[in-house]
Design a protein around this motif. Sequence first.
Motif, PDB file in Angstrom:
ATOM      1  N   GLU A   9       0.817  -1.210   0.000  1.00  0.00           N
ATOM      2  CA  GLU A   9       0.000   0.000   0.000  1.00  0.00           C
ATOM      3  C   GLU A   9       0.851   1.259   0.000  1.00  0.00           C
ATOM      4  N   ARG A  10       1.962   1.234   0.733  1.00  0.00           N
ATOM      5  CA  ARG A  10       2.842   2.407   0.771  1.00  0.00           C
ATOM      6  C   ARG A  10       3.493   2.637  -0.595  1.00  0.00           C
ATOM      7  N   ILE A  11       3.933   1.581  -1.250  1.00  0.00           N
ATOM      8  CA  ILE A  11       4.506   1.716  -2.596  1.00  0.00           C
ATOM      9  C   ILE A  11       3.470   2.319  -3.534  1.00  0.00           C
ATOM     10  N   ASN A  12       2.250   1.801  -3.488  1.00  0.00           N
ATOM     11  CA  ASN A  12       1.183   2.325  -4.360  1.00  0.00           C
ATOM     12  C   ASN A  12       0.865   3.782  -4.052  1.00  0.00           C
ATOM     13  N   GLU A  13       0.860   4.135  -2.778  1.00  0.00           N
ATOM     14  CA  GLU A  13       0.606   5.523  -2.375  1.00  0.00           C
ATOM     15  C   GLU A  13       1.685   6.454  -2.938  1.00  0.00           C
ATOM     16  N   LEU A  14       2.928   6.061  -2.797  1.00  0.00           N
ATOM     17  CA  LEU A  14       4.037   6.900  -3.270  1.00  0.00           C
ATOM     18  C   LEU A  14       4.082   6.958  -4.794  1.00  0.00           C
ATOM     19  N   ARG A  15       3.792   5.829  -5.447  1.00  0.00           N
ATOM     20  CA  ARG A  15       3.745   5.814  -6.916  1.00  0.00           C
ATOM     21  C   ARG A  15       2.669   6.755  -7.425  1.00  0.00           C
ATOM     22  N   ALA A  16       1.493   6.697  -6.800  1.00  0.00           N
ATOM     23  CA  ALA A  16       0.379   7.545  -7.221  1.00  0.00           C
ATOM     24  C   ALA A  16       0.724   9.019  -7.027  1.00  0.00           C
ATOM     25  N   ALA A  17       1.361   9.337  -5.919  1.00  0.00           N
ATOM     26  CA  ALA A  17       1.727  10.731  -5.639  1.00  0.00           C
ATOM     27  C   ALA A  17       2.697  11.271  -6.682  1.00  0.00           C
TER      28      ALA A  17
END
Length: 80
Positions: A9-17
């Motif tokens: 989830e953290r990887i996806n959050e940072l990728r999206a940002a």
Amino acid sequence: MGISQAVIERINELRAAKELSINRLCTLSAVPQSTISEFMSGKIKSLGIVNLKMLCDGLDISIADFFDTEEFRNMEQEIK
């Protein structure tokens, strides 16, 4: 939530940002796309600290910044 899911989830959050696809993140971090895809899909449960550090480098953040979230601060101990 376990550590693997929290990392995903953290990887996806940072990728999206940063508006990065997994493919672009793999290119920036020099982590093989197969490694990331297998981890993100749950096929493998552990990413490894070296690969995580490389992903952080690709995201232009420190590993400390990666884990500096409420989710990780409040995570229960895995081994009891």
